[in-house]
Write an enzyme that holds these catalytic residues in place. Structure first.
Site, PDB file in Angstrom:
ATOM      1  N   LYS A 119       0.849  -1.198   0.000  1.00 24.85           N
ATOM      2  CA  LYS A 119       0.000   0.000   0.000  1.00 24.85           C
ATOM      3  C   LYS A 119       0.878   1.238   0.000  1.00 24.85           C
ATOM      4  CE  LYS A 119      -1.953   2.781   2.844  1.00 24.85           C
ATOM      5  NZ  LYS A 119      -2.030   4.025   2.000  1.00 24.85           N
ATOM      6  N   SER A 123       5.417   7.672  10.208  1.00 25.64           N
ATOM      7  CA  SER A 123       5.507   8.423  11.452  1.00 25.64           C
ATOM      8  C   SER A 123       5.472   7.495  12.662  1.00 25.64           C
ATOM      9  CB  SER A 123       4.354   9.424  11.544  1.00 25.64           C
ATOM     10  OG  SER A 123       3.129   8.761  11.787  1.00 25.64           O
ATOM     11  N   VAL A 131       1.759   6.748  13.853  1.00 23.76           N
ATOM     12  CA  VAL A 131       1.077   5.697  13.102  1.00 23.76           C
ATOM     13  C   VAL A 131       1.741   4.347  13.359  1.00 23.76           C
ATOM     14  CG1 VAL A 131       0.464   4.879  10.791  1.00 23.76           C
ATOM     15  CG2 VAL A 131       0.286   7.312  11.344  1.00 23.76           C
ATOM     16  N   GLY A 132       3.065   4.332  13.476  1.00 21.01           N
ATOM     17  CA  GLY A 132       3.773   3.091  13.744  1.00 21.01           C
ATOM     18  C   GLY A 132       3.348   2.443  15.049  1.00 21.01           C
ATOM     19  N   GLU A 176       9.993   1.313  10.665  1.00 20.77           N
ATOM     20  CA  GLU A 176      11.036   2.342  10.519  1.00 20.77           C
ATOM     21  C   GLU A 176      10.322   3.676  10.626  1.00 20.77           C
ATOM     22  OE1 GLU A 176      12.842   5.288   9.301  1.00 20.77           O
ATOM     23  OE2 GLU A 176      12.879   4.411   7.283  1.00 20.77           O
ATOM     24  N   CYS A 214      13.495  10.956   7.130  1.00 19.50           N
ATOM     25  CA  CYS A 214      13.406  10.566   8.543  1.00 19.50           C
ATOM     26  C   CYS A 214      14.732  10.724   9.259  1.00 19.50           C
ATOM     27  CB  CYS A 214      12.898   9.135   8.656  1.00 19.50           C
ATOM     28  SG  CYS A 214      13.837   7.941   7.681  1.00 19.50           S
ATOM     29  N   GLU A 262       9.948  16.221  15.313  1.00 19.51           N
ATOM     30  CA  GLU A 262      10.291  15.995  13.912  1.00 19.51           C
ATOM     31  C   GLU A 262       9.427  16.905  13.037  1.00 19.51           C
ATOM     32  OE1 GLU A 262      11.164  12.216  11.032  1.00 19.51           O
ATOM     33  OE2 GLU A 262       9.291  12.180  12.168  1.00 19.51           O
TER      34      GLU A 262
END
Length: 504
Positions: free
Chosen positions: A202, A256, A259-260, A277, A311, A408
């Protein structure tokens, strides 16, 4: 000149043909299909804010179909019985096709993401195809072990044989971000396919074009149907359905931290293996013996490459006070001369941010820096032109507890901070919830070697930043993630170990 003109015209023709031919459908079970609900999401060119097309907005039923196709290919198709050398040849064929169409893929990245097509071709596509070739070599080198066993409770005359097998983990959900769409697709697909897994990929809804083009190349390379499936859509619908799906055995996500964390919890519900990651706030530490010009050049590359949408961007710059002003002033000069424009312009080094949402986010952090009292050296505002452009921005501060020094930003915004003592700067560099990467700049390699073990980061670069190689694992400590992409470690994460114990 005529040859170059012809190549440009040919690339543009292929790009237009893809956009016309594809109509931005999804690849499920070897078929190009629309979402079952008929919903679509707009594709916007960030350089001029023009709508250039749309993609299907997949929901749970589309994800169900894709996972089922991947499962069938894994368990019943020719993929399940394919010899390792045949998988190797497929991966090598795909890499050759990527190399053939590198210009087209780079142009798609430019109109979809905003990045320079020239840089994308050299970096994103170049690294991606090399990673496929690297992983192709591992397909024939997956091995288990024979084990000597004692079984102390067995009678003396009993004999046993034990060994381990490495087998594909199963159906993989690969979810990739918008900052390096094509390269991240390669980072996920290559090891999964080398291991013998099947995949539901996706891409980010903002940047799906290069993944869909890769789907066409996968077809051309003659991968069996259902081995790679590509579903498009947003995270709330397509992404959520994919990460929660009970048919998924492994989730590989880049994006992010917020979300991770959600994905990690969803993976645990189904005991799916996971590689995450995530975000970073990577420090650069410039020691007093470093050449100020080299430090400034390095800092400019570390933060402004890919518009700061990286990142591992060197967004915290710690410079020894003895050379701080020289480095910052030179860095500002470099920032103010970076050519900005459309990614299709060969002269462009910095394109627009990916979306209006990202533009608003970055501008919010810039304003926050002003409010907190950081000194603005250069930039600090949106560029006066159509598109989602932000000027390269540099702040300085003695206080690295500011929001802009902690969070970040994911844009071309740097905070430069002076330091006096090496022990102190190591503590300050580690004072972050992130731990993805760091860099040290110095000619005193003895001192550098003493600092490296003390930095809590998955990668430490010395006299460079954002250096990558297919053989070197990449991933983070702390909230920067779990597991590693690239290198043999990434292949291992797509394999399960099966123990076999025989009584003879």
């Amino acid at each position: 000149m005529n040859t170059m003109t012809n190549e440009v015209a040919s690339t543009q023709q292929k790009t237009r043909a893809f956009l016309d031919r594809q109509k931005h459908r999804m690849l499920i079970g070897g078929q190009w299909v629309d979402a079952l609900n008929g919903e679509r999401l707009q594709i916007v060119n960030p350089a001029d804010e023009a709508v250039i097309g749309s993609i299907p907005s997949a929901h749970a039923e589309d994800v169900d179909n894709a996972v089922e196709c991947a499962k069938n290919a894994l368990e019943h198709g020719t993929w399940a019985r394919m010899r390792p050398s045949t998988r190797q040849n497929l991966l090598l064929k795909l890499a050759d096709l990527i190399e053939r169409d590198a210009r087209v893929i780079a142009e798609l990245e430019a109109i979809d993401n905003g990045k320079s097509a020239a840089i994308a071709q050299a970096v994103d596509i170049g690294l991606g195809l090399e990673f496929f070739r690297y992983m192709a070599g591992w397909t024939t080198k997956i091995e288990g072990s024979t084990l000597d066993v004692s079984v102390p409770f067995a009678p003396p005359e009993a004999d046993f044989f034990a060994y381990t097998r490495r087998e594909p983990v199963g159906v993989v959900a690969a979810i990739i971000p918008w900052n390096f769409p094509f390269l991240m697709a390669c980072w996920k697909l290559a090891p999964a396919l080398a291991a013998g897994c099947t995949v539901v990929l996706k891409p980010a809804e903002q940047t799906s074009l290069s993944a869909l083009y890769l789907g066409e190349l996968i077809e051309e390379a003659n991968f069996p149907e259902g081995v790679v499936n590509i579903v498009t859509g947003d995270g709330q619908n397509a992404g959520s359905a994919l990460t929660k799906h009970p048919g998924i055995n492994k989730i590989s996500f880049t994006g992010s931290t917020q979300v991770g964390q959600v994905i990690g919890r969803a993976a645990m519900d189904n005991m799916a293996r996971v590689t995450l990651e995530l975000g970073g706030k990577s420090p650069m530490i410039v020691l007093g013996d470093c050449d100020p010009e080299k430090a400034a050049q390095g800092a400019a590359t570390a933060i402004f490459f890919n518009h700061g949408q990286t990142c591992s961007a060197g967004s915290r710059l710690y410079v020894h006070r003895s050379i701080f002003d020289v480095v910052v002033n030179r860095l500002a000069e470099l920032a103010e001369t970076i050519p900005m424009g459309s990614g299709l312009d060969p002269a462009t080094e910095m394109g627009p941010l990916v979306s209006q949402v990202q533009l608003d986010r970055v501008c919010h952090f810039i304003e926050k820096g002003r409010e907190e009292g950081a000194r603005l050296v250069t930039g600090g505002k949106r560029a006066d032109r159509k598109g989602y452009y932000v000027k390269p921005t540099i702040f300085t501060s003695e206080d690295d507890s500011l929001v802009i020094a902690k969070e970040e930003i994911f844009g071309p915004v740097l905070v430069a901070i002076p330091f006096d003592d090496v022990d102190d700067v190591v503590l300050r560099a580690n004072d972050s919830r992130y731990g993805l990467a760091a860099s040290i700049w110095s000619n005193d390699l003895s001192q550098v070697q003493r600092i490296i073990p003390r930095l809590k980061a998955g990668t430490v670069w010395v006299n460079g930043h954002n250096m990558l190689d297919a053989n070197v694992p990449f991933g983070g400590y702390k909230l920067s993630g779990v597991g590693r992409d690239m290198g043999k470690q990434s292949l291992d994460s797509y394999l399960e170990t099966k123990s076999v114990f025989m009584a003879l």
